[in-house]
Write a protein that holds these residues in place. Structure first.
Motif, short mmCIF file in Angstrom:
data_model
loop_
_atom_site.label_atom_id
_atom_site.label_comp_id
_atom_site.label_asym_id
_atom_site.label_seq_id
_atom_site.Cartn_x
_atom_site.Cartn_y
_atom_site.Cartn_z
N VAL A 252 0.84 -1.20 0.00
CA VAL A 252 0.00 0.00 0.00
C VAL A 252 0.87 1.25 0.00
O VAL A 252 0.66 2.18 -0.79
CB VAL A 252 -0.93 0.01 1.24
N ALA A 253 1.87 1.27 0.89
CA ALA A 253 2.72 2.45 0.99
C ALA A 253 3.46 2.73 -0.31
O ALA A 253 3.48 3.88 -0.80
CB ALA A 253 3.72 2.26 2.13
N VAL A 254 4.05 1.70 -0.90
CA VAL A 254 4.80 1.88 -2.14
C VAL A 254 3.89 2.31 -3.28
O VAL A 254 4.22 3.20 -4.07
CB VAL A 254 5.55 0.58 -2.50
N SER A 255 2.72 1.69 -3.40
CA SER A 255 1.80 2.02 -4.49
C SER A 255 1.27 3.44 -4.36
O SER A 255 1.20 4.18 -5.35
CB SER A 255 0.64 1.02 -4.53
N VAL A 256 0.90 3.85 -3.15
CA VAL A 256 0.38 5.21 -2.94
C VAL A 256 1.46 6.24 -3.23
O VAL A 256 1.21 7.26 -3.91
CB VAL A 256 -0.17 5.37 -1.52
N VAL A 257 2.68 6.01 -2.73
CA VAL A 257 3.78 6.94 -3.01
C VAL A 257 4.08 6.98 -4.50
O VAL A 257 4.37 8.06 -5.06
CB VAL A 257 5.03 6.54 -2.20
N SER A 258 4.02 5.86 -5.17
CA SER A 258 4.24 5.83 -6.62
C SER A 258 3.22 6.69 -7.35
O SER A 258 3.56 7.42 -8.29
CB SER A 258 4.17 4.38 -7.13
N VAL A 259 1.95 6.61 -6.93
CA VAL A 259 0.91 7.42 -7.55
C VAL A 259 1.17 8.90 -7.31
O VAL A 259 1.06 9.73 -8.22
CB VAL A 259 -0.48 7.02 -6.99
N LEU A 260 1.54 9.25 -6.08
CA LEU A 260 1.82 10.65 -5.76
C LEU A 260 2.99 11.19 -6.57
O LEU A 260 3.05 12.40 -6.84
CB LEU A 260 2.11 10.80 -4.26
N GLU A 261 3.92 10.31 -6.95
CA GLU A 261 5.08 10.73 -7.73
C GLU A 261 4.85 10.55 -9.23
O GLU A 261 5.77 10.71 -10.03
CB GLU A 261 6.32 9.94 -7.30
N GLY A 262 3.61 10.22 -9.61
CA GLY A 262 3.27 10.09 -11.03
C GLY A 262 3.65 8.78 -11.66
O GLY A 262 3.60 8.65 -12.89
N LYS A 263 4.03 7.78 -10.86
CA LYS A 263 4.43 6.47 -11.39
C LYS A 263 3.29 5.48 -11.20
O LYS A 263 3.39 4.50 -10.47
CB LYS A 263 5.69 5.97 -10.66
N THR A 264 2.15 5.71 -11.86
CA THR A 264 0.99 4.85 -11.66
C THR A 264 1.21 3.44 -12.18
O THR A 264 0.65 2.47 -11.66
CB THR A 264 -0.26 5.45 -12.34
N ASP A 265 2.04 3.31 -13.23
CA ASP A 265 2.31 1.97 -13.75
C ASP A 265 3.09 1.14 -12.74
O ASP A 265 2.91 -0.08 -12.64
CB ASP A 265 3.07 2.03 -15.09
N MET A 266 3.94 1.79 -11.94
CA MET A 266 4.66 1.08 -10.89
C MET A 266 3.72 0.64 -9.78
O MET A 266 3.90 -0.42 -9.18
CB MET A 266 5.78 1.96 -10.31
N ALA A 267 2.69 1.45 -9.50
CA ALA A 267 1.72 1.10 -8.46
C ALA A 267 0.99 -0.19 -8.81
O ALA A 267 0.85 -1.10 -7.98
CB ALA A 267 0.72 2.24 -8.27
N ILE A 268 0.53 -0.30 -10.05
CA ILE A 268 -0.18 -1.51 -10.47
C ILE A 268 0.79 -2.67 -10.62
O ILE A 268 0.49 -3.80 -10.22
CB ILE A 268 -0.93 -1.26 -11.80
N GLY A 269 1.97 -2.40 -11.16
CA GLY A 269 2.96 -3.46 -11.32
C GLY A 269 3.37 -4.07 -9.99
O GLY A 269 3.60 -5.28 -9.89
N ASN A 270 3.45 -3.24 -8.96
CA ASN A 270 3.80 -3.73 -7.63
C ASN A 270 2.76 -4.72 -7.12
O ASN A 270 3.10 -5.77 -6.56
CB ASN A 270 3.93 -2.54 -6.68
N VAL A 271 1.48 -4.41 -7.30
CA VAL A 271 0.41 -5.29 -6.83
C VAL A 271 0.40 -6.60 -7.62
O VAL A 271 0.32 -7.69 -7.04
CB VAL A 271 -0.96 -4.58 -6.94
N VAL A 272 0.47 -6.49 -8.94
CA VAL A 272 0.45 -7.69 -9.77
C VAL A 272 1.65 -8.57 -9.48
O VAL A 272 1.52 -9.80 -9.29
CB VAL A 272 0.42 -7.30 -11.27
N GLY A 273 2.84 -7.96 -9.41
CA GLY A 273 4.05 -8.72 -9.13
C GLY A 273 4.02 -9.35 -7.75
O GLY A 273 4.46 -10.49 -7.57
#
Length: 367
Positions: A53-74
């Motif tokens: 949750v922390a990594v995905s939310v921070v990724s979204v705040l930094e504009g890295k939405t693809d990393m947010a979804i990739g983190n969950v899937v991975g």
């Protein structure tokens, strides 16, 4: 070297922060009379998913939405193939009846829901709100179900939460346990845990982006592999420790519960943070990785339902497939000449052979 240090420090902060959050929240919940079963299925499972949750939310705040979804899937792929596989190699995992009847089908259902929502290449605000709503409803359902259990069911469920009870006993027996038995200490643990999660996720995401650029691969590939494995360290520690102690229900339940929360809670909250822009689904995720996640969830159904366990050889297959999955990602990212041959071998020989073996195993178990 600085970014490598930040990456490792970020992982340490995530693991320690998740542990403190689980301890504080568990003690706080138990002090309000919530049963250990509900604590185990909700707070402990959600707590081990807190790094995602922390990594995905921070990724979204930094504009890295693809990393947010990739983190969950991975993370979901890593949880099933690597963590369950490695735990099964330690000791064959017996699956609790409730997991077979309820949680595993729910895990597959939410994975399918995510795949369908992602078909248009974006997870919009309404879909994110729907995921969060489902998470709240699922948690509420667990609480109501726990209250309606018969005395016999509670006795059976007690064995599945033995590790949590022992954990609570250790806390009470230790000086730290006596200290955090009070409300201010419980709240302090939660606050410190959340602070470490935020700090660790910021360091981890920043370092991961630098690694991706240095290696010449996309943020998505880094999120699917290094970040996903790193944020799943609490699940690794919990499941392997449970397997070594013979608490095999906890080893399986922790993974299944975390996978459900990763999709409903982690993706849902990340989508709400993204607002009207929503979460953009990278084409590579939509073309391959999301379907791997769905296939992995689907593979659990016949194995769990027919035999009620994960045998050692099945654990070996899971670990082997995770290695093959990572190898494919690396070869595809580098556009390596061996990618074609590797894909042909997997599709022509390894996958069909595994399917045949699983079918034969299912038939024998039913017989």
């Amino acid at each position: 070297m600085i970014h490598l240090f930040l990456f490792i420090a970020g992982l340490v902060c995530l693991v320690v922060g998740a542990n403190l959050l689980v301890r504080g929240a568990s003690k706080l919940a138990l002090s309000f009379g919530i049963s250990p079963l509900v604590v185990g299925l909700t707070i402990v499972a959600f707590g081990t998913s807190a790094p995602e949750v922390a990594v995905s939310v921070v990724s979204v705040l930094e504009g890295k939405t693809d990393m947010a979804i990739g983190n969950v899937v991975g993370s979901n792929i890593f949880n099933v193939l690597f963590i369950l596989g490695l735990s099964a190699l330690i000791v064959p995992l017996v699956v609790h009846r409730q997991l077979i009847r309820q949680e595993v089908p729910i895990m597959f259902g939410v994975s399918l829901l995510m795949a369908l929502m992602s078909m248009d290449g974006r997870l919009n605000l309404a879909e994110s709100l729907a995921l969060v709503t489902l998470m709240v409803l699922y948690t509420g359902f667990l609480v109501v179900q726990s209250r309606r259990e018969t005395a016999a069911d509670k006795a059976a469920a007690q064995s599945a939460t033995q590790g949590i009870d022992e954990f609570e006993a250790e806390l009470q027996a230790s000086p730290a346990g006596a200290w955090d038995a009070k409300l201010p200490a419980q709240l302090a643990l939660i606050v410190v845990g959340l602070a470490l999660l935020v700090l660790g996720s910021d360091w981890l995401v920043g370092a991961a982006v630098v690694f991706a650029k240095a290696l010449g691969v996309s943020d998505v590939v880094i999120a699917l592999t290094i970040v996903a494995a790193g944020t799943s360290m609490p699940e690794v520690a919990t499941s392997i420790a449970a397997a070594l102690k013979g608490e095999r229900d906890i080893a399986v339940g922790n993974v299944v519960g975390s996978n459900i929360f990763n999709i409903l809670g982690c993706l849902g909250l990340s989508g709400l943070v993204a607002g009207g822009a929503g979460l953009v689904v990278a084409p590579s995720l939509l073309a391959f990785d999301i379907w791997v996640m769905l296939a992995v969830a689907l593979a659990c159904l016949p194995m769990f339902i027919t035999g009620g366990e994960i045998a050692r050889w099945e654990g070996g297959v899971f670990v082997g497939y995770y290695g093959a999955y990572v190898a494919y990602l690396i070869l595809a990212a580098q556009q390596h000449d061996a990618l074609g041959a590797f894909s042909n071998v997997m599709l022509s020989f390894v996958v069909p052979l595994t399917v045949i073996t699983l079918v034969v195993s299912v038939v024998r178990r039913r017989a």
